[in-house]
Design an enzyme around this catalytic site. Structure first.
Site, PDB file in Angstrom:
ATOM      1  N   SER A 451      41.827  47.998  38.803  1.00 54.72           N
ATOM      2  CA  SER A 451      41.804  46.981  37.761  1.00 54.72           C
ATOM      3  C   SER A 451      41.669  47.667  36.399  1.00 54.72           C
ATOM      4  O   SER A 451      42.508  48.468  36.026  1.00 54.72           O
ATOM      5  CB  SER A 451      40.666  45.983  38.015  1.00 54.72           C
ATOM      6  OG  SER A 451      40.780  44.875  37.157  1.00 54.72           O
ATOM      7  N   ASP A 652      48.636  39.825  44.174  1.00 56.64           N
ATOM      8  CA  ASP A 652      47.545  39.882  43.197  1.00 56.64           C
ATOM      9  C   ASP A 652      47.623  38.669  42.274  1.00 56.64           C
ATOM     10  O   ASP A 652      48.591  38.509  41.527  1.00 56.64           O
ATOM     11  CB  ASP A 652      47.653  41.167  42.376  1.00 56.64           C
ATOM     12  CG  ASP A 652      46.400  41.460  41.567  1.00 56.64           C
ATOM     13  OD1 ASP A 652      45.707  40.501  41.175  1.00 56.64           O
ATOM     14  OD2 ASP A 652      46.109  42.639  41.327  1.00 56.64           O
ATOM     15  N   HIS A 691      43.881  41.151  44.476  1.00 58.85           N
ATOM     16  CA  HIS A 691      43.399  42.050  43.438  1.00 58.85           C
ATOM     17  C   HIS A 691      42.389  43.049  43.993  1.00 58.85           C
ATOM     18  O   HIS A 691      41.334  42.674  44.489  1.00 58.85           O
ATOM     19  CB  HIS A 691      42.766  41.241  42.305  1.00 58.85           C
ATOM     20  CG  HIS A 691      42.416  42.081  41.122  1.00 58.85           C
ATOM     21  ND1 HIS A 691      43.363  42.756  40.385  1.00 58.85           N
ATOM     22  CD2 HIS A 691      41.217  42.366  40.544  1.00 58.85           C
ATOM     23  CE1 HIS A 691      42.778  43.406  39.397  1.00 58.85           C
ATOM     24  NE2 HIS A 691      41.478  43.188  39.483  1.00 58.85           N
TER      25      HIS A 691
END
Length: 760
Positions: A451, A652, A691
């Protein structure tokens, strides 16, 4: 002729003699090259330390040349004019010191140039002055130490070689003895020799950091003690020829005793450690490259709880336990980088046992740049020494309010720390800390981030290509200033239309998409594997009944807008769960608009029009280019031998995977084609994975992506595929652009029944 005239003449001739003997330059090359080799081969890989060696090497060359020039000049009669003149001891010694300072300044200027060229350092003016000061002080210290050893004021030719040779066994020992308890005495001895403080202090100055007080005091002590000894054992006779009287033993002994007393009193006492706990606690108060140790303690309880002030959202809340930890030394550090204004904190976890020789930097997530305690735990479970940073603000500021100062103006220092600087400072500090604790530097350095940590990973490869041998960038927030507004888009379009979809309607659209596109990859497994060919139109569900009611045209319009995105960045891929961003506004996106774009803590995103949304969107693109990091030129990283693995989930819901794919495609074009890019950088796409293998994951996620990086770096095995798993299902994740194909026989739950091929 007055003493002053003699002094000026002596100084002038000694400096001129340096320029008259260019052939002597080669004499001083062997030792600095050897020092550079030993520092790098023994794991002292911090750029600042190597820069310090460059400083030492250039200074040694100049000093050796200076000394040889003096000897040659005296033997050839160039100094005949001054042999016939009585010269007091203080006058000759002052001339020797002054000329040495001039030579050291010249060598230091050359070293600055070498450092800038070789290491890409951008020096501020006062850092350059600081570095020259360290070199001058080091020159006096080495000459003085040589005087103490040899019993006479050196012609300078012997100063650095003698002190350099005393440092060689220290380097050899630190590289061959791995036990930190056995090598603690080596560190103590090295810290009191003049050469190591020159290497470290000059390297810190060259890296834009403040040298440690300990190193400066060591150099001062050697300088003062050696110069006093010089006055005691050397003098000129008022005759036509120079004579040197041998040092009196009692004087040398007294000076040596004084030196032994002075140095420990002016430096940090380092008690001998006998246990791992003592070795860990002995780090307390020490100065390492770019930071000061503010806390060091051993944790053998197997559990760590996230402390107050560092709690973030979700699983990172204060008091959350992290279990099953091996015994480790936890070290807290405070940055001394003046550019960060002392705001950056680092946390390092060092395994007490079975260290792999690897150093691992871990990234953060969202505006919570650190501390990444869970990732630190994963690292030490693997035997890696690891470090993390808060990039200058506590995790409790996870909404991004640190971007504004007390006057509600953008705090560029804090923004730069968050964007790139703190991770690099953390890396430099962590490598030096590892070398001090284990007695040798790490064999290899890796960065592991997902991330925002993935964005930090790519930034390291772009800005600081020599920091890490291998980098893992998962679900990277590339082009953050473009991507972040897209995270607010799903709730914004509903707010704008005053029409909110119920969760079960989002579920209906998701289930219909999977049902329509599941089989496109050749396997029916509840995962959309071929997102390129999936062309499902949400309009097909118009009029469909759900537990929340009938799907209306307004529902279809909202879903289409969410999937398409705001138009300035990518929307979501088929198979991504729309409800993650559409049900509630993501705190990162709200904070981005509130503190970074509107720069108003009272800003209410719900009042925005479409024009205002897009205006602020473009404002972010213009004002925060340091967060875009979309430069595909990774030439320096490739040339440094680095390996980069990118991975992202095709499902995601928070960071559209198309941003990562676009970046990698640009890398391929910039680096000269797929084969050349594959030689050092590869991308792996995971169908059905959300994610960072968390939110929205329904498919097999990468099992050990960092293992693929270490295997590539340490064994030269480039990963053609990475194994992924979920429950009892395994799959190969093929290096992009290849995809996994089912053989047509055997269980579809086993990766053995799949192969990698080009997309059809």
């Amino acid at each position: 002729m007055s003493d002053l005239q003699l002094l000026i003449g002596q100084l002038r001739h000694q400096v001129r003699l340096l320029l008259r003997t260019p052939r002597a330059m080669s004499t001083g090359l062997v030792l600095p090259v050897l020092l550079l080799f030993l520092n790098s081969s023994n794991g002292h890989v911090a750029s600042a330390r190597l820069a310090g060696c460059a400083v030492l090497g250039t200074t040694m060359i100049a000093w050796t040349t200076h000394g040889i020039g003096l000897v040659a000049a005296r033997e050839s009669g160039v100094m005949k004019r001054y042999r016939a003149t009585p010269l007091p001891a203080w006058c000759y010694l002052t001339a020797q010191i002054a000329s040495s300072v001039v030579v050291a300044v010249l060598a230091g200027a050359l070293a600055v140039l070498v450092g800038v060229v070789l290491f890409g350092t951008h020096l501020q003016f006062w850092h350059a002055l600081m570095m020259l000061g360290v070199i001058v002080l080091g020159a006096l210290a080495c000459a003085s130490a040589s005087t103490a050893v040899t019993g006479f004021v050196p012609t300078v030719a012997s100063a650095f070689p003698i002190l350099g040779l005393t440092y060689l066994p220290v380097l050899l020992l630190s590289g061959t003895v791995g036990d930190p308890l056995k090598t603690h005495w080596v560190d103590v001895v090295a810290s009191y020799l003049p050469v190591r403080p020159i290497v470290v202090a000059a390297g810190q100055a060259l890296a834009g950091q403040t040298p440690a007080l300990h190193d400066i005091l060591v150099l001062c002590s050697w300088s003062v003690a050696g110069l006093l000894l010089s006055l005691a054992v050397f003098r000129w006779e008022p005759t036509r020829t120079r004579q040197r009287r041998p040092a009196r033993p009692q004087v040398a002994v007294a000076a040596a005793m004084a030196l032994v007393c002075v140095v420990p009193l002016t430096t940090t006492t380092r008690a001998k450690a006998t246990t791992p706990a003592q070795q860990c606690e002995s780090l307390q108060g020490q100065h390492v490259l770019g930071a000061t140790v503010t806390g060091a303690s051993v944790n053998t309880g197997g559990t760590f709880r996230i402390p107050p002030g560092q709690g973030g959202p979700g699983e990172g809340k204060v008091g959350t336990p992290i279990d099953d930890l091996p015994p480790y030394c936890g070290v807290e550090l405070l940055s001394t980088d003046p550019d960060s204004d002392g705001a950056d904190h680092f946390t390092a976890w060092l395994p007490l046992e079975s260290w792999t020789g690897r150093f691992e930097g871990v990234g953060g997530g969202g505006f919570v740049a650190g501390f990444s305690y869970r990732e630190l735990g994963d690292a030490i479970r693997s035997g890696n020494a690891a470090i993390s940073t808060d990039t200058g603000h506590p995790a409790s500021q996870f909404s991004g309010e640190f971007a504004l100062d007390a006057k509600r103006q953008l705090d560029r220092r804090a923004i730069d720390d968050f964007a790139y600087r703190a991770i690099h400072d953390m890396t430099v500090t962590g490598k030096d800390l590892v070398g001090r604790y284990y007695g040798r530097g790490a064999d290899h350095a890796y960065f592991n981030g997902c991330s925002m940590g993935g964005r930090q990973a790519i930034t390291e490869a772009q800005r600081y290509p020599a920091d890490y041998n291998g980098i893992l960038a998962g679900s990277p927030a590339i082009d953050f200033s473009k991507m972040a507004p897209g995270q607010l888009w799903p709730v914004f379009v509903q707010q704008r239309a005053r029409h909110y979809l119920e969760p079960c309607k989002f579920a209906a659209f998701y289930n219909a998409t999977v049902a329509a596109c599941d089989r496109l990859d050749g396997v029916t497994d509840g995962v959309v594997g071929n997102v390129v060919k999936c062309d499902f139109d949400p309009g097909r569900l118009l009029g469909t009944s759900t537990p929340c009611g009938v799907i209306t045209a307004a529902d279809v319009k909202i879903v289409r807008e969410i999937i398409a995105g705001p138009g300035l960045w990518y929307g979501l891929e088929p198979g991504a769960n729309l409800a993650y961003l559409a049900a509630n506004p993501l705190w990162i996106a709200v904070g981005w608009y509130t503190y970074w774009l509107a720069q108003d803590p009272g800003f209410d995103w719900k009042t925005m029009t479409t024009d205002q949304f897009l205006f602020l969107y473009r404002k972010g693109e213009r004002e925060f280019t340091e967060l875009q990091n979309d430069d595909p030129d990774l030439t320096a990283f490739r040339d440094a031998g680095g390996k980069l693995v990118l991975s992202t989930g095709l499902a995601d819901p928070l960071i559209p995977p198309q941003g990562t794919i676009r970046f990698y495609d640009n890398v391929v074009r910039r680096m000269g084609g797929q084969d050349r890019a594959d030689a050092f950088a590869r991308l792996f796409l995971a169908p059905g994975v959300g994610h960072c293998a968390g939110a929205g994951t329904v498919g097999p996620a990468p099992s050990d992506p960092l293992g693929a990086v270490t295997g590539w770096v340490e064994h030269g095995v480039a990963p053609a595929a990475i194994e992924a798993a979920k429950d009892n299902v395994t799959r190969p994740l093929c290096a992009y652009p290849k995809v996994a194909r089912y053989l047509g026989h055997g269980s579809t739950d086993s990766a053995d029944n799949f192969y990698c091929s080009n997309p059809r």
